[in-house]
Write a protein that holds these residues in place. Structure first.
Motif, PDB file in Angstrom:
ATOM      1  N   ASP A 133      34.247  33.470  37.961  1.00 23.23           N
ATOM      2  CA  ASP A 133      35.400  33.234  38.826  1.00 23.23           C
ATOM      3  C   ASP A 133      36.086  31.932  38.414  1.00 23.23           C
ATOM      4  OD1 ASP A 133      33.761  31.250  39.768  1.00 23.23           O
ATOM      5  OD2 ASP A 133      33.533  32.080  41.782  1.00 23.23           O
ATOM      6  N   ALA A 134      37.033  31.499  39.220  1.00 25.36           N
ATOM      7  CA  ALA A 134      37.829  30.309  38.891  1.00 25.36           C
ATOM      8  C   ALA A 134      36.982  29.041  38.831  1.00 25.36           C
ATOM      9  CB  ALA A 134      38.943  30.141  39.918  1.00 25.36           C
ATOM     10  N   HIS A 135      35.839  29.022  39.523  1.00 27.04           N
ATOM     11  CA  HIS A 135      34.978  27.844  39.544  1.00 27.04           C
ATOM     12  C   HIS A 135      33.873  27.904  38.494  1.00 27.04           C
ATOM     13  CE1 HIS A 135      36.986  26.563  43.179  1.00 27.04           C
ATOM     14  NE2 HIS A 135      36.752  27.764  43.717  1.00 27.04           N
ATOM     15  N   GLY A 136      33.869  28.945  37.680  1.00 27.57           N
ATOM     16  CA  GLY A 136      32.869  29.073  36.624  1.00 27.57           C
ATOM     17  C   GLY A 136      31.577  29.734  37.050  1.00 27.57           C
ATOM     18  N   GLN A 137      31.507  30.212  38.297  1.00 25.75           N
ATOM     19  CA  GLN A 137      30.301  30.890  38.756  1.00 25.75           C
ATOM     20  C   GLN A 137      30.355  32.354  38.345  1.00 25.75           C
ATOM     21  OE1 GLN A 137      30.192  30.160  43.000  1.00 25.75           O
ATOM     22  NE2 GLN A 137      28.821  28.418  42.699  1.00 25.75           N
TER      23      GLN A 137
END
Length: 60
Positions: free
Chosen positions: A5-9
């Motif tokens: 996702d956008a947060h790298g998760q």
């Protein structure tokens, strides 16, 4: 395929998450393959005479 996702998760769908679960089929496949491997191993040991008690007369 899992995506980030956008947060790298890493995120994955429920279907993707279920693919890694254990099942009775995987246990059966593992058990049968190990039994077959053991039988082949014993056959090779016998064929090449590594098990002396089953191959010809003993010494003397």
């Amino acid at each position: 395929m899992a995506t980030k996702d956008a947060h790298g998760q890493v995120t994955e769908t429920p279907r993707e998450a279920r693919q890694a679960e254990n099942s009775k089929n995987s246990f059966v496949v593992l058990t049968v393959s190990l039994v077959v491997l053991a039988i082949i191993g014993v056959g090779l040991f016998w064929y090449f005479g590594i098990v002396p008690a089953t191959h010809g007369p003993g010494p003397g």
